[in-house]
Write an enzyme that holds these catalytic residues in place. Sequence first.
Site, PDB file in Angstrom:
ATOM      1  N   GLU A 281      83.200  17.934  11.804  1.00 25.21           N
ATOM      2  CA  GLU A 281      84.043  17.370  12.852  1.00 25.21           C
ATOM      3  C   GLU A 281      84.716  18.497  13.631  1.00 25.21           C
ATOM      4  OE1 GLU A 281      87.028  13.582  13.203  1.00 25.21           O
ATOM      5  OE2 GLU A 281      87.346  14.936  11.511  1.00 25.21           O
TER       6      GLU A 281
ATOM      7  N   CYS B  95      88.693  10.475  16.560  1.00 26.69           N
ATOM      8  CA  CYS B  95      87.794  10.386  15.408  1.00 26.69           C
ATOM      9  C   CYS B  95      86.577   9.509  15.653  1.00 26.69           C
ATOM     10  CB  CYS B  95      88.553   9.910  14.169  1.00 26.69           C
ATOM     11  SG  CYS B  95      89.530   8.430  14.434  1.00 26.69           S
TER      12      CYS B  95
ATOM     13  N   GLU C 190      92.335   6.071   6.809  1.00 28.29           N
ATOM     14  CA  GLU C 190      91.499   6.151   8.009  1.00 28.29           C
ATOM     15  C   GLU C 190      91.365   7.633   8.312  1.00 28.29           C
ATOM     16  OE1 GLU C 190      90.211   7.007  11.112  1.00 28.29           O
ATOM     17  OE2 GLU C 190      91.625   5.935  12.396  1.00 28.29           O
TER      18      GLU C 190
ATOM     19  N   LYS D  83     106.070   9.017   7.840  1.00 21.91           N
ATOM     20  CA  LYS D  83     106.139  10.442   8.173  1.00 21.91           C
ATOM     21  C   LYS D  83     105.185  10.732   9.330  1.00 21.91           C
ATOM     22  CE  LYS D  83     103.793  14.010   7.174  1.00 21.91           C
ATOM     23  NZ  LYS D  83     103.923  14.837   8.430  1.00 21.91           N
TER      24      LYS D  83
END
Length: 503
Positions: free
Chosen positions: A405, A307, A273, A199
Site C-alpha cells: 500500500e 484505502c 478497518e 482517540k
Amino acid sequence: MTSTATTTSGTVRRATEPTPILAIDKLPPGQHFISGEFRAGAGNESQAIVDPCTEAVICEVAQGTAADADAAVGAALEAKESWSRTLPKQRAEILLAIADRLADNADLLSRLEALNTGKPLMVAEDDVASSIDSFRFMAGAARVTTSLAAGEYAEDHLSVILREPLGVVGVVTPWNYPLLMAVWKIAPILAAGNTIVLKPSEQTPLTTLKFAELTADLLPPGVLNIVTGLGPVIGARLAEHPDVDMIALTGSVNSGRAVARVASETVKRVHLELGGKAPVVIFADADLAAAAESLRVAGYWNSGQECGAGCRVLVHESVADRFTQLLVEQVSTLVVGEPTAGADVEIGPMISKAHFERVLGHLERAQASGAKAVLGGGALEGSGYFVAPTVLADVPEDAACTLEEIFGPVVTVETFSTENEAVTRANQVPYGLAASVWTLNPQLGHDVASRLEAGTVWVNSHLVLATEMPWGGFKSSGYGRDLSAYALDDYSRTKHVMHNKAR
C-alpha cells in the site's frame, strides 16, 4: 530515512492572497474532552499540529497519558447505564440534532479539515456532507433494527431476541479522513446505545475536537469522550482496559495487529478497518475511456490517501497501451495546490513529512525495479509535502509497488493475458478491502466480481459509496463493517430470553 527522490515536472498552485483559510479563534481547544467538558491532561506534554501545505505549526494539542484514558473510560462507564436505557426514538432525535448542528457549521468544519490535512476544499466539503448523511441514516436505522421473530421454538417456551448495547467502546481513528472516519464510528456506536472514548490521530485531531465542542450540549456528559495522544499510549490503554467492552480501529494493518493482540488479553470484541490495495481489472471489451475517467477520481481522490483507491490496474495486454494513454491524458489535468488556491484544486499534499518520504521511497524502488513513470514520479518543488500525480507503466509482475500500500497519488499499470490470470493476480495481495471489474459483458462482470476477494466490488465504476451499504474488508483489511445497518449489529450484542409458558 530521508528520500533522495528528485522533483518532477508540474507546479503546486499557491494562494495569491495571504488570507488564512480559517481564523485562529475558530480552532477548538487543544485539550481532552471528558465528561462533557474540555480539560487539561494529567501530563504536560503537547503535540505540534503542522499544516502539510506550508510546514508551519497550526497549534499545539495535549499529548495524553494512560491516566487521561482512564479518566475518559471512567466518564463513559458512569454514563453507560442511563444512555443504554434511552429509547431508540430518543437517540434518533439526538443524532438528527447532531446532523443539523454539523450542517449549520459545514463551512467551518470543511475549512478546519482542509487546514489540518491540506486536502482540497472539494474533498473536505464532501467529507462533511457524508458525515451529516451518516448521522441521519443511523438515526433512522436505530429505530428499525430487526432480528429473528419472537416465537415458540421449544415446546411451551417463548423465545425473544434482544439487541443490547455493548457498553463502553474505545475508538481509534486515522489521519486521512479525520472527521468522516470518526463519524463512521460515532454515529452507529451512539445509535446502538453505547458510550465512547475516542482517540483521533495525533496528526489530525482538530475536526474531532471541534465536533465535540459543537455538540457538547446535545449529548449527556460522558457519552462521548475524546483523548488526544499517541497510539502506543492511548490506543494501547483503551485496548487493554478491562472496562472497555470493544475496541474499534480504522488504520494500518500493523496498528490493527497491535490492538487485536492487546485486546485479546481481556477477550474484548475488536472491529478493524485496515489497509487496502484495490485491483482494477480491465478486460479487452471494457469502455477504456470511462475506466480512465473514473480512475482520475478513484485513484487520486484525497491525494490517493484512501484505502479503497483504485491504485492497481490489471489491464488486458491487447488494450494496455491505449488505456495507459487515456489514463495519462486524464491524470495530467489534475490540479495540485493548496486548499486556498481555488475551488478547482483537486490534489493536496501528503499528510506529513514522514509519509511524504515514505511515498517517495516507494516511487524510487518502483522505478529501480523497472517500472516507468509515464507521468509524475517524484516530489513537486516548493514548501509542503506535495507529490506529483503519478502513473507507473510497464510494471513487472509481483513488483513491490503492486503488492504494498503506497497510500499516495500513484496508480500502477500491469498487464494480463487470461481471465484466470487476472483473478489470481488480483487476489494475490494480502488485502481484501475493495476491487473493481471493467467489462461490457454482464455475465463476465458478475462472475469475476464473485471471485474477487474484497468486501466491496464495483462493476464499471470505482469508489462509489452509499451510506446504506456496508464498508469493510477481508483478509488483512480487517473485519467488521462500517456504514449500513450492519454497523449497528457490530456495535450491539444478541441476547436470547426464553420464557416458560407451560400451564
